[in-house]
Write a protein that holds these residues in place. Structure first.
Motif, PDB file in Angstrom:
ATOM      1  N   ALA A  73       0.866  -1.185   0.000  1.00 39.84           N
ATOM      2  CA  ALA A  73       0.000   0.000   0.000  1.00 39.84           C
ATOM      3  C   ALA A  73       0.895   1.225   0.000  1.00 39.84           C
ATOM      4  O   ALA A  73       1.871   1.294   0.765  1.00 39.84           O
ATOM      5  CB  ALA A  73      -0.913   0.012   1.222  1.00 39.84           C
ATOM      6  N   ILE A  74       0.582   2.193  -0.860  1.00 42.88           N
ATOM      7  CA  ILE A  74       1.416   3.393  -1.003  1.00 42.88           C
ATOM      8  C   ILE A  74       0.566   4.640  -0.772  1.00 42.88           C
ATOM      9  O   ILE A  74      -0.419   4.860  -1.481  1.00 42.88           O
ATOM     10  CB  ILE A  74       2.054   3.466  -2.405  1.00 42.88           C
ATOM     11  CG1 ILE A  74       2.885   2.213  -2.679  1.00 42.88           C
ATOM     12  CG2 ILE A  74       2.909   4.726  -2.543  1.00 42.88           C
ATOM     13  CD1 ILE A  74       3.414   2.113  -4.105  1.00 42.88           C
ATOM     14  N   GLN A  75       0.938   5.421   0.212  1.00 38.13           N
ATOM     15  CA  GLN A  75       0.272   6.709   0.424  1.00 38.13           C
ATOM     16  C   GLN A  75       1.050   7.779  -0.327  1.00 38.13           C
ATOM     17  O   GLN A  75       2.210   8.035  -0.039  1.00 38.13           O
ATOM     18  CB  GLN A  75       0.208   7.077   1.904  1.00 38.13           C
ATOM     19  CG  GLN A  75      -0.612   8.333   2.139  1.00 38.13           C
ATOM     20  CD  GLN A  75      -0.498   8.868   3.548  1.00 38.13           C
ATOM     21  OE1 GLN A  75       0.605   9.059   4.054  1.00 38.13           O
ATOM     22  NE2 GLN A  75      -1.616   9.120   4.183  1.00 38.13           N
ATOM     23  N   GLY A  76       0.397   8.394  -1.306  1.00 42.41           N
ATOM     24  CA  GLY A  76       1.050   9.406  -2.117  1.00 42.41           C
ATOM     25  C   GLY A  76       1.245   8.914  -3.536  1.00 42.41           C
ATOM     26  O   GLY A  76       1.738   7.797  -3.752  1.00 42.41           O
ATOM     27  N   PHE A  77       0.825   9.738  -4.505  1.00 43.31           N
ATOM     28  CA  PHE A  77       0.981   9.346  -5.903  1.00 43.31           C
ATOM     29  C   PHE A  77       1.531  10.513  -6.715  1.00 43.31           C
ATOM     30  O   PHE A  77       1.158  10.738  -7.852  1.00 43.31           O
ATOM     31  CB  PHE A  77      -0.357   8.856  -6.477  1.00 43.31           C
ATOM     32  CG  PHE A  77      -0.217   7.945  -7.665  1.00 43.31           C
ATOM     33  CD1 PHE A  77       0.496   6.766  -7.572  1.00 43.31           C
ATOM     34  CD2 PHE A  77      -0.800   8.269  -8.881  1.00 43.31           C
ATOM     35  CE1 PHE A  77       0.624   5.916  -8.666  1.00 43.31           C
ATOM     36  CE2 PHE A  77      -0.683   7.432  -9.988  1.00 43.31           C
ATOM     37  CZ  PHE A  77       0.039   6.251  -9.875  1.00 43.31           C
ATOM     38  N   GLY A  78       2.447  11.261  -6.069  1.00 44.74           N
ATOM     39  CA  GLY A  78       3.194  12.279  -6.792  1.00 44.74           C
ATOM     40  C   GLY A  78       4.392  11.625  -7.450  1.00 44.74           C
ATOM     41  O   GLY A  78       4.353  10.444  -7.812  1.00 44.74           O
ATOM     42  N   GLY A  96      -7.909  11.301  -1.723  1.00 49.79           N
ATOM     43  CA  GLY A  96      -8.428  10.004  -1.312  1.00 49.79           C
ATOM     44  C   GLY A  96      -7.645   8.882  -1.953  1.00 49.79           C
ATOM     45  O   GLY A  96      -6.589   9.114  -2.557  1.00 49.79           O
ATOM     46  N   GLY A  97      -8.179   7.662  -1.829  1.00 54.67           N
ATOM     47  CA  GLY A  97      -7.419   6.518  -2.314  1.00 54.67           C
ATOM     48  C   GLY A  97      -8.233   5.539  -3.126  1.00 54.67           C
ATOM     49  O   GLY A  97      -9.466   5.620  -3.202  1.00 54.67           O
ATOM     50  N   ALA A  98      -7.523   4.602  -3.748  1.00 49.97           N
ATOM     51  CA  ALA A  98      -8.124   3.538  -4.544  1.00 49.97           C
ATOM     52  C   ALA A  98      -7.597   2.212  -4.026  1.00 49.97           C
ATOM     53  O   ALA A  98      -6.398   2.061  -3.760  1.00 49.97           O
ATOM     54  CB  ALA A  98      -7.782   3.713  -6.017  1.00 49.97           C
ATOM     55  N   PHE A  99      -8.503   1.224  -3.899  1.00 51.88           N
ATOM     56  CA  PHE A  99      -8.127  -0.089  -3.363  1.00 51.88           C
ATOM     57  C   PHE A  99      -8.664  -1.196  -4.246  1.00 51.88           C
ATOM     58  O   PHE A  99      -9.807  -1.151  -4.709  1.00 51.88           O
ATOM     59  CB  PHE A  99      -8.684  -0.264  -1.949  1.00 51.88           C
ATOM     60  CG  PHE A  99      -8.519  -1.654  -1.403  1.00 51.88           C
ATOM     61  CD1 PHE A  99      -7.314  -2.052  -0.848  1.00 51.88           C
ATOM     62  CD2 PHE A  99      -9.565  -2.568  -1.462  1.00 51.88           C
ATOM     63  CE1 PHE A  99      -7.149  -3.346  -0.360  1.00 51.88           C
ATOM     64  CE2 PHE A  99      -9.414  -3.871  -0.976  1.00 51.88           C
ATOM     65  CZ  PHE A  99      -8.199  -4.248  -0.424  1.00 51.88           C
ATOM     66  N   ASP A 100      -7.836  -2.214  -4.482  1.00 48.81           N
ATOM     67  CA  ASP A 100      -8.253  -3.430  -5.182  1.00 48.81           C
ATOM     68  C   ASP A 100      -7.425  -4.574  -4.622  1.00 48.81           C
ATOM     69  O   ASP A 100      -6.197  -4.613  -4.800  1.00 48.81           O
ATOM     70  CB  ASP A 100      -8.033  -3.300  -6.685  1.00 48.81           C
ATOM     71  CG  ASP A 100      -8.602  -4.493  -7.462  1.00 48.81           C
ATOM     72  OD1 ASP A 100      -8.718  -5.580  -6.882  1.00 48.81           O
ATOM     73  OD2 ASP A 100      -8.923  -4.326  -8.649  1.00 48.81           O
ATOM     74  N   GLY A 101      -8.081  -5.478  -3.918  1.00 42.49           N
ATOM     75  CA  GLY A 101      -7.375  -6.585  -3.279  1.00 42.49           C
ATOM     76  C   GLY A 101      -6.650  -7.483  -4.258  1.00 42.49           C
ATOM     77  O   GLY A 101      -5.720  -8.210  -3.879  1.00 42.49           O
ATOM     78  N   ASP A 102      -7.052  -7.458  -5.528  1.00 40.49           N
ATOM     79  CA  ASP A 102      -6.380  -8.267  -6.548  1.00 40.49           C
ATOM     80  C   ASP A 102      -5.203  -7.537  -7.194  1.00 40.49           C
ATOM     81  O   ASP A 102      -4.520  -8.097  -8.050  1.00 40.49           O
ATOM     82  CB  ASP A 102      -7.383  -8.669  -7.640  1.00 40.49           C
ATOM     83  CG  ASP A 102      -8.449  -9.620  -7.116  1.00 40.49           C
ATOM     84  OD1 ASP A 102      -8.119 -10.438  -6.241  1.00 40.49           O
ATOM     85  OD2 ASP A 102      -9.604  -9.522  -7.578  1.00 40.49           O
ATOM     86  N   LYS A 119       2.275  -6.919  -5.667  1.00 39.96           N
ATOM     87  CA  LYS A 119       0.855  -6.633  -5.831  1.00 39.96           C
ATOM     88  C   LYS A 119       0.539  -5.337  -5.080  1.00 39.96           C
ATOM     89  O   LYS A 119       0.440  -5.324  -3.855  1.00 39.96           O
ATOM     90  CB  LYS A 119      -0.002  -7.771  -5.291  1.00 39.96           C
ATOM     91  CG  LYS A 119      -1.508  -7.580  -5.518  1.00 39.96           C
ATOM     92  CD  LYS A 119      -2.332  -8.660  -4.858  1.00 39.96           C
ATOM     93  CE  LYS A 119      -2.153  -9.997  -5.565  1.00 39.96           C
ATOM     94  NZ  LYS A 119      -3.076 -11.025  -4.969  1.00 39.96           N
ATOM     95  N   VAL A 120       0.420  -4.255  -5.835  1.00 38.83           N
ATOM     96  CA  VAL A 120       0.112  -2.953  -5.234  1.00 38.83           C
ATOM     97  C   VAL A 120      -1.407  -2.865  -5.109  1.00 38.83           C
ATOM     98  O   VAL A 120      -2.115  -2.697  -6.103  1.00 38.83           O
ATOM     99  CB  VAL A 120       0.667  -1.794  -6.096  1.00 38.83           C
ATOM    100  CG1 VAL A 120       0.347  -0.458  -5.442  1.00 38.83           C
ATOM    101  CG2 VAL A 120       2.173  -1.944  -6.294  1.00 38.83           C
ATOM    102  N   VAL A 121      -1.912  -2.981  -3.882  1.00 36.23           N
ATOM    103  CA  VAL A 121      -3.360  -3.090  -3.678  1.00 36.23           C
ATOM    104  C   VAL A 121      -4.024  -1.761  -3.344  1.00 36.23           C
ATOM    105  O   VAL A 121      -5.254  -1.641  -3.454  1.00 36.23           O
ATOM    106  CB  VAL A 121      -3.689  -4.111  -2.575  1.00 36.23           C
ATOM    107  CG1 VAL A 121      -3.184  -5.498  -2.960  1.00 36.23           C
ATOM    108  CG2 VAL A 121      -3.118  -3.676  -1.225  1.00 36.23           C
ATOM    109  N   ALA A 122      -3.243  -0.763  -2.930  1.00 38.69           N
ATOM    110  CA  ALA A 122      -3.843   0.519  -2.554  1.00 38.69           C
ATOM    111  C   ALA A 122      -2.873   1.658  -2.825  1.00 38.69           C
ATOM    112  O   ALA A 122      -1.667   1.543  -2.565  1.00 38.69           O
ATOM    113  CB  ALA A 122      -4.245   0.523  -1.083  1.00 38.69           C
ATOM    114  N   ILE A 123      -3.427   2.752  -3.350  1.00 40.09           N
ATOM    115  CA  ILE A 123      -2.662   3.969  -3.612  1.00 40.09           C
ATOM    116  C   ILE A 123      -3.577   5.151  -3.294  1.00 40.09           C
ATOM    117  O   ILE A 123      -4.776   5.109  -3.577  1.00 40.09           O
ATOM    118  CB  ILE A 123      -2.195   4.040  -5.083  1.00 40.09           C
ATOM    119  CG1 ILE A 123      -1.139   2.967  -5.370  1.00 40.09           C
ATOM    120  CG2 ILE A 123      -1.632   5.419  -5.416  1.00 40.09           C
ATOM    121  CD1 ILE A 123      -0.724   2.881  -6.839  1.00 40.09           C
ATOM    122  N   SER A 124      -3.017   6.199  -2.726  1.00 46.04           N
ATOM    123  CA  SER A 124      -3.823   7.382  -2.428  1.00 46.04           C
ATOM    124  C   SER A 124      -3.094   8.648  -2.839  1.00 46.04           C
ATOM    125  O   SER A 124      -1.885   8.656  -3.070  1.00 46.04           O
ATOM    126  CB  SER A 124      -4.155   7.447  -0.935  1.00 46.04           C
ATOM    127  OG  SER A 124      -2.977   7.695  -0.174  1.00 46.04           O
TER     128      SER A 124
END
Length: 413
Positions: free
Chosen positions: A215-220, A245-251, A236-241
């Motif tokens: 999971a990565i906080q920050g998408f600069g 806000g953020g986006a999540f996909d367990g796959d 497997k990057v499951v979450a980025i914000s």
């Protein structure tokens, strides 16, 4: 002589605030060295007054700080931020001292900044502000005492302005490739974070990065390139914000498609299941990478972290209180002075190439980043395991030791 000793029970960590007091319980530092390292070597407070058109005059405070130049010239980026303070620039300059020392790059620690909101500036206004800033610190740049680079609010275009004013290739790094920059510099910090995560997964989790969820906080710049590199390594990057806000996909998220979505909409929100930044920090993942702003892992939420490993992509994302909680919970933290040092490593390659006239490829830049971070990582991990201290304390002990040795050899202490 710097001697490392085990950390006393109850010793508190937190870098860089209070760090030398803490490290004096980890290692023996000469009193004269502490005196020199506890304050900046040089500080400049400037006032910019720039007319950008017939009706507009922009005024702003500007700061330049050299923390320590025992190992080489002051190296650090130029930050544009509306609420920038001397204290913030001082802190960032100190971090650069430790980053360069830990990775073996022959620079000292510096930083500069201008208290303006980059989002409110036209390209022309930004250029004129940079030109005036160069005018005010020209002697520092011409002599090579300070070597700037991009930071928050600045980029290759602003570095090209510095080169255009001085026509000295090695006076600034982070330039566009067309005017003497090196390929790979833009993505260098993200490359370093991804490499640190890969090495930490192998050593601390006993897993290959391709077996890990992230999971990565920050998408600069840092977060996006970290995500790209980790995804290419099979993670497997499951979450980025981002700030909205953020986006999540367990796959696993499609990082390239997510990048296109953000370019089109201005945010990662809406690409997948929506989550908040706070929810991202508490996801049950193998690796959590705070790569946005400072102080996000703190006393109030460090107890909720479920990640097995934290890799600091941002500067200072963990407060001392949060760090203490994570340590008590047995969650290893790879500190920022190692994890996000890819940018300054690439800057060194560009500076070296500018002085020698050599041509450098992106693969060479990536290879050097990987090599320097791996060497520093192995030293840090070995010292941590041998002495029973945290990875942050081990990294700082190595960095401080290198700076102290340089001060001894130069007769400063």
């Amino acid at each position: 002589m710097v001697e490392v000793k085990p950390l006393k029970e109850g010793g508190k960590v937190g870098e860089p605030e209070g760090k030398l007091a803490v490290l004096n319980r980890v290692m023996r530092i000469p009193p004269r060295a502490i005196e020199l390292l506890e304050r900046a070597e040089k500080e400049m407070i400037l006032f910019l007054n720039v007319r950008v058109d017939d009706r507009t005059v922009i005024t702003a405070d500007a700061f330049v700080v050299y923390h320590n130049t025992a190992r080489g010239p002051a190296k650090g980026g130029i930050r544009f931020a509306p609420n920038l303070t001397l204290s913030e620039v001082r802190d960032l300059a100190e971090r650069m001292t430790w980053k360069t020392a830990l990775t073996g790059i022959p620079f000292g620690g510096g930083k500069s900044g201008i208290a303006v909101d980059p989002k409110s500036l036209t390209p022309y206004a930004k250029r004129e502000i940079m030109r005036e800033f160069v005018h005010l610190i020209r002697s520092e740049l011409v002599t090579g005492s300070y070597i700037p680079a991009p930071d928050l609010g600045t980029g290759p275009r602003e570095m090209a302005v510095i080169y255009g004013e001085l026509h000295i290739p090695e006076c600034v790094t982070g330039k566009p490739v067309a005017v003497g920059g090196v390929p790979g510099r833009r993505e260098a910090t993200g490359r370093g974070v991804a490499t640190a995560a890969r090495l930490a997964a192998q050593r601390m989790l006993g897993k290959e990065i391709s077996e890990c969820t992230v999971a990565i906080q920050g998408f600069g710049n840092v977060g996006s390139w970290t995500a790209r590199f980790l995804s290419s390594m099979g993670a497997k990057v499951v979450a980025i914000s981002d700030s909205k806000g953020g986006a999540f996909d367990g796959d696993g998220l499609d990082v390239e498609e997510l990048s296109k979505h953000k370019a089109e909409t201005g945010s990662v929100v809406g690409f997948a299941e929506e989550i908040s930044n706070e929810e991202l920090l508490s996801l049950d993942v193998d690796i959590l990478i705070p790569a946005a702003v400072e102080g996000v892992l703190r006393e109030g939420n460090a107890g909720d972290v479920r990640a097995k490993l934290i890799v600091e992509g941002a500067n200072g994302p963990t407060t001392p209180e949060g760090d203490e909680i994570l340590r008590e919970r047995g969650i290893p933290v790879i500190p920022d002075i190692l994890a996000n040092s890819g940018g300054v490593i690439a800057s060194y390659i560009e500076w070296r190439s500018a002085k020698s006239g050599s041509i450098t490829s992106a693969s060479e830049v990536y290879g050097t980043i990987d090599e320097r971070i791996k060497l520093a990582f192995e030293r840090m991990a070995k010292l941590s395991e041998e002495r029973g201290i945290s990875y942050r304390d081990a990294a700082m002990a190595i960095a401080v030791g290198e700076v102290v040795r340089a001060m001894e050899e130069r007769g400063w202490i």
